[in-house]
Design a protein around this motif. Structure first.
Motif, PDB file in Angstrom:
ATOM      1  N   ALA A 400       0.793  -1.223   0.000  1.00 30.51           N
ATOM      2  CA  ALA A 400       0.000   0.000   0.000  1.00 30.51           C
ATOM      3  C   ALA A 400       0.831   1.282   0.000  1.00 30.51           C
ATOM      4  N   ALA A 401       2.127   1.184   0.285  1.00 31.70           N
ATOM      5  CA  ALA A 401       2.975   2.384   0.364  1.00 31.70           C
ATOM      6  C   ALA A 401       4.432   1.959   0.274  1.00 31.70           C
ATOM      7  N   PRO A 402       5.325   2.884  -0.097  1.00 33.08           N
ATOM      8  CA  PRO A 402       6.755   2.562  -0.075  1.00 33.08           C
ATOM      9  C   PRO A 402       7.182   2.124   1.325  1.00 33.08           C
ATOM     10  N   HIS A 403       8.224   1.301   1.385  1.00 38.01           N
ATOM     11  CA  HIS A 403       8.643   0.727   2.677  1.00 38.01           C
ATOM     12  C   HIS A 403      10.169   0.770   2.782  1.00 38.01           C
ATOM     13  N   PRO A 404      10.734   1.952   2.975  1.00 34.08           N
ATOM     14  CA  PRO A 404      12.195   2.076   2.981  1.00 34.08           C
ATOM     15  C   PRO A 404      12.879   1.573   4.242  1.00 34.08           C
ATOM     16  N   PHE A 405      12.115   1.392   5.329  1.00 34.52           N
ATOM     17  CA  PHE A 405      12.734   1.012   6.599  1.00 34.52           C
ATOM     18  C   PHE A 405      12.240  -0.373   7.026  1.00 34.52           C
ATOM     19  N   SER A 406      11.645  -0.499   8.194  1.00 36.04           N
ATOM     20  CA  SER A 406      11.230  -1.835   8.643  1.00 36.04           C
ATOM     21  C   SER A 406       9.736  -1.916   8.906  1.00 36.04           C
ATOM     22  N   LEU A 407       8.965  -1.074   8.227  1.00 44.79           N
ATOM     23  CA  LEU A 407       7.503  -1.143   8.272  1.00 44.79           C
ATOM     24  C   LEU A 407       6.980  -1.460   6.879  1.00 44.79           C
ATOM     25  N   GLU A 438     -10.225  -5.646   7.591  1.00 46.18           N
ATOM     26  CA  GLU A 438     -10.449  -5.518   9.025  1.00 46.18           C
ATOM     27  C   GLU A 438     -10.667  -6.884   9.661  1.00 46.18           C
ATOM     28  N   GLU A 439     -11.432  -7.734   8.991  1.00 48.56           N
ATOM     29  CA  GLU A 439     -11.666  -9.075   9.512  1.00 48.56           C
ATOM     30  C   GLU A 439     -10.388  -9.910   9.471  1.00 48.56           C
ATOM     31  N   LEU A 440      -9.598  -9.724   8.432  1.00 50.37           N
ATOM     32  CA  LEU A 440      -8.316 -10.428   8.345  1.00 50.37           C
ATOM     33  C   LEU A 440      -7.437 -10.093   9.542  1.00 50.37           C
ATOM     34  N   LEU A 441      -7.325  -8.806   9.859  1.00 49.19           N
ATOM     35  CA  LEU A 441      -6.512  -8.393  11.000  1.00 49.19           C
ATOM     36  C   LEU A 441      -7.056  -8.979  12.295  1.00 49.19           C
ATOM     37  N   ARG A 442      -8.362  -8.957  12.458  1.00 46.99           N
ATOM     38  CA  ARG A 442      -8.959  -9.497  13.687  1.00 46.99           C
ATOM     39  C   ARG A 442      -8.606 -10.966  13.847  1.00 46.99           C
ATOM     40  N   ARG A 443      -8.687 -11.727  12.784  1.00 57.16           N
ATOM     41  CA  ARG A 443      -8.419 -13.172  12.860  1.00 57.16           C
ATOM     42  C   ARG A 443      -6.945 -13.449  13.161  1.00 57.16           C
ATOM     43  N   ALA A 450       0.741 -13.617  16.817  1.00 54.07           N
ATOM     44  CA  ALA A 450       1.346 -12.433  16.204  1.00 54.07           C
ATOM     45  C   ALA A 450       0.416 -11.270  16.485  1.00 54.07           C
ATOM     46  N   PHE A 451       0.964 -10.073  16.369  1.00 55.38           N
ATOM     47  CA  PHE A 451       0.149  -8.876  16.590  1.00 55.38           C
ATOM     48  C   PHE A 451       0.531  -7.825  15.565  1.00 55.38           C
ATOM     49  N   LEU A 452      -0.473  -7.379  14.782  1.00 51.53           N
ATOM     50  CA  LEU A 452      -0.313  -6.323  13.798  1.00 51.53           C
ATOM     51  C   LEU A 452      -1.327  -5.225  14.111  1.00 51.53           C
ATOM     52  N   THR A 453      -1.145  -4.057  13.503  1.00 53.14           N
ATOM     53  CA  THR A 453      -2.119  -2.983  13.641  1.00 53.14           C
ATOM     54  C   THR A 453      -2.536  -2.521  12.247  1.00 53.14           C
ATOM     55  N   HIS A 454      -3.371  -1.490  12.199  1.00 54.70           N
ATOM     56  CA  HIS A 454      -3.845  -0.975  10.919  1.00 54.70           C
ATOM     57  C   HIS A 454      -3.709   0.539  10.871  1.00 54.70           C
ATOM     58  N   THR A 455      -3.864   1.072   9.690  1.00 56.09           N
ATOM     59  CA  THR A 455      -3.990   2.508   9.475  1.00 56.09           C
ATOM     60  C   THR A 455      -4.865   2.698   8.257  1.00 56.09           C
ATOM     61  N   ARG A 456      -5.015   3.946   7.828  1.00 59.03           N
ATOM     62  CA  ARG A 456      -5.696   4.225   6.568  1.00 59.03           C
ATOM     63  C   ARG A 456      -4.727   4.959   5.660  1.00 59.03           C
ATOM     64  N   VAL A 457      -4.601   4.453   4.452  1.00 57.93           N
ATOM     65  CA  VAL A 457      -3.712   5.031   3.445  1.00 57.93           C
ATOM     66  C   VAL A 457      -4.551   5.331   2.219  1.00 57.93           C
ATOM     67  N   TYR A 461      -8.403   0.975   4.309  1.00 63.02           N
ATOM     68  CA  TYR A 461      -7.971   0.225   5.492  1.00 63.02           C
ATOM     69  C   TYR A 461      -6.763  -0.629   5.114  1.00 63.02           C
ATOM     70  N   VAL A 462      -5.667  -0.434   5.843  1.00 66.87           N
ATOM     71  CA  VAL A 462      -4.391  -1.066   5.506  1.00 66.87           C
ATOM     72  C   VAL A 462      -3.785  -1.689   6.750  1.00 66.87           C
ATOM     73  N   LEU A 463      -3.179  -2.857   6.599  1.00 69.10           N
ATOM     74  CA  LEU A 463      -2.491  -3.532   7.700  1.00 69.10           C
ATOM     75  C   LEU A 463      -1.038  -3.080   7.753  1.00 69.10           C
ATOM     76  N   ARG A 464      -0.510  -2.998   8.968  1.00 68.18           N
ATOM     77  CA  ARG A 464       0.880  -2.587   9.193  1.00 68.18           C
ATOM     78  C   ARG A 464       1.635  -3.709   9.899  1.00 68.18           C
ATOM     79  N   LEU A 465       2.798  -4.067   9.376  1.00 67.32           N
ATOM     80  CA  LEU A 465       3.698  -4.999  10.045  1.00 67.32           C
ATOM     81  C   LEU A 465       5.020  -4.272  10.270  1.00 67.32           C
ATOM     82  N   ALA A 466       5.325  -4.024  11.544  1.00 71.23           N
ATOM     83  CA  ALA A 466       6.530  -3.276  11.913  1.00 71.23           C
ATOM     84  C   ALA A 466       7.519  -4.212  12.590  1.00 71.23           C
TER      85      ALA A 466
END
Length: 494
Positions: A400-407, A438-443, A450-457, A461-466
């Motif tokens: 969903a977005a460029p990822h130059p670091f560890s996110l 949203e349902e994918l993240l909940r499951r 594991a634990f991930l969060t979300h944001t909006r891009v 609705y977008v999932l974030r893995l940091a």
């Protein structure tokens, strides 16, 4: 009244406490990443009142296992991918232990010369490791100080910017004129909060539009500055970001810096998460243009193996900062301060008191060295890039977005929703896709593995893995990806 803990008792229970922490770290991977508790459940395990008489310390240790551990989100877990990391490490914990044992209140040089001078030197070390501009060194016109967080750094920068913009009048008259603050739509909420606390107010915070990479548009910044000037407002502060919270976008500092210099506006750089990456020469591209900054901060407590709280904040001209914040009552006057030869860090922050936070940073830098810190950053970046490759290889997902670091920000692709006539309804497809993500993240999070969060891009609705926990390896990211794919399979089957 219970007797004070004797040095011998402290030694005995201290050993037990260190053993408990070591066992916790050893077994961390076997714990669920997040707790399975309801609101109020932890509190229900505690007595309604404090004990009338002192308890044996073994009972306190036992309750760490009974009450605390089952009720914790384990931020150091190798599968904790939800937020930017809150690193800690052995040397950091030991440094905090020494700081607590010394019990120093280092508000003035005179109340703790070592606390002050170690902090000054360590912030200079760190400036060298990140290759910051020379004017941020204590040997030049500026210098560094440890704040509790990037939020406090933003507030201090805002106050210093007000001092400059108003010629110091705000110190005695308050914020009577209409000052304005500028930052991107992707900037951290602490910028708006700082404006509130400083008396500028929400309505004078300008959220500048971003480009397709979610970085601030210099032309939009210039237009906002011109519009406010035309209305008689006083532009006071621009906050640019290196590594935005949602996507780790990097604002174009050279262009923004030129504009700030032209308009005489204070430029603060918020690099809370991504600043740590600059210990690696190959990642210092993100700091191009930093020579324009009046202040800069990043959080060693996010990605540099130093426990919370520890924000490293630098200014190019420490005199402006001190003039903005200093208040000297009679009871704080002393010969060292009057000599002008020392730094009193109480003048570099909002609170008067301060503890010896530099110790843990000093311990971390000495234990890992530059090579160890670079290895940690590079490992996180490599793991995140590998995860992004797995996402791209699965046609159900998109980056969903460029990822130059560890996110890495990613999501299930939009479904091809159609009405009865066969015409595509984009809004319905987007809504369905958001609900699916949203349902994918909940499951995934419900597994406890594991634990991930979300944001909006871009409104989606977008999932974030940091990536960033000290013990995280590629296999942990691979495990999270398997959970994500399994959850997507279940959604497809449903």
């Amino acid at each position: 009244m219970a007797a004070h803990m004797t040095p011998e008792e402290f030694r005995r229970y201290g050993h037990e406490m260190v053993d408990w922490i070591a066992r916790y770290w050893e077994n961390l991977e076997n714990l669920p990443v997040t707790p399975d508790v309801r609101p109020g459940e932890v509190a229900a395990r505690l007595p309604e009142q404090a004990p009338e008489t002192g308890e044996d310390f073994t009972a306190v240790l036992a309750d760490l296992d009974r009450v605390i551990t089952p009720g914790m989100a384990h931020w150091q877990h190798p599968a904790f991918f939800g937020y930017f990391p809150a690193n800690t490490s052995g040397p950091s914990v030991l440094g905090d232990l020494v700081s607590a044992g010394l019990g120093v209140q280092g508000m003035l040089w005179s109340t703790g010369p070592a606390a002050t001078e170690v902090e000054t030197v360590v912030l200079d070390w760190l400036a060298d490791l990140l290759d910051l501009p020379k004017r941020f060194r204590s040997t030049s016109s500026g210098g560094g100080v440890i704040q509790d967080s990037a939020s406090s750094a933003a507030l201090v920068a805002t106050l210093a910017a007000l001092h400059r913009a108003g010629g110091g009048a705000w110190r005695t008259e308050g914020v009577r004129r209409e000052y304005t603050v500028y930052t991107s739509t992707q900037a951290h909420s602490s910028i708006e909060k700082a404006a509130r606390i400083a008396g500028i107010g929400d309505r004078n915070v300008r959220l500048v539009e971003v480009d397709e990479a979610y970085a601030m548009r210099p032309d939009a910044l210039r237009a906002a500055l011109d519009a406010d000037r035309a209305e008689g407002r006083i532009p006071a502060l621009v906050v640019a970001t290196i590594g935005t919270t949602s996507t780790t976008a990097v604002d174009p500092l050279p262009e923004i810096g030129e504009i700030c210099r032209e308009y005489g506006v204070w430029l603060h750089i918020d690099a809370a998460y991504a600043g740590a990456a600059a210990v690696c020469p190959e990642l210092r591209w993100s700091h191009a243009g930093l020579e324009y900054a009046d202040s800069y901060c990043f959080d060693p407590h996010k990605w540099l193996l130093t426990g919370f709280d520890c924000d490293a904040f630098w200014v190019a001209d420490r005199a402006e900062l001190v003039q903005a914040l200093t208040v000297l009552p009679e009871y704080l006057r002393n010969a060292a301060t009057e000599s002008g030869e020392v730094i009193d860090y109480r003048d570099w922050q909002v609170p008067l008191g301060r503890r010896f936070r530099a110790l843990k940073l000093w311990f971390v830098l000495r234990w890992y060295g530059a090579e160890g810190l670079r290895e940690h950053i590079r490992s996180g970046v490599a793991t995140a890039q590998r995860f992004a490759e797995w996402v791209r290889a699965d046609e159900r997902f998109e980056i969903a977005a460029p990822h130059p670091f560890s996110l890495v920000c990613f999501r299930l692709r939009d479904s091809n929703a159609s009405d009865d006539s066969g015409a595509s309804d984009d809004s319905d497809a987007a809504n369905d896709s958001d609900a699916a993500n949203e349902e994918l993240l909940r499951r995934v999070n419900a597994t406890g593995q594991a634990f991930l969060t979300h944001t909006r891009v871009g409104g989606r609705y977008v999932l974030r893995l940091a990536v960033g926990a000290p013990s995280t390896q590629e296999r942990h990211a691979a495990g999270a990806w398997k959970l994500i794919q399994a959850a997507a399979d279940d959604l497809d089957a449903g």
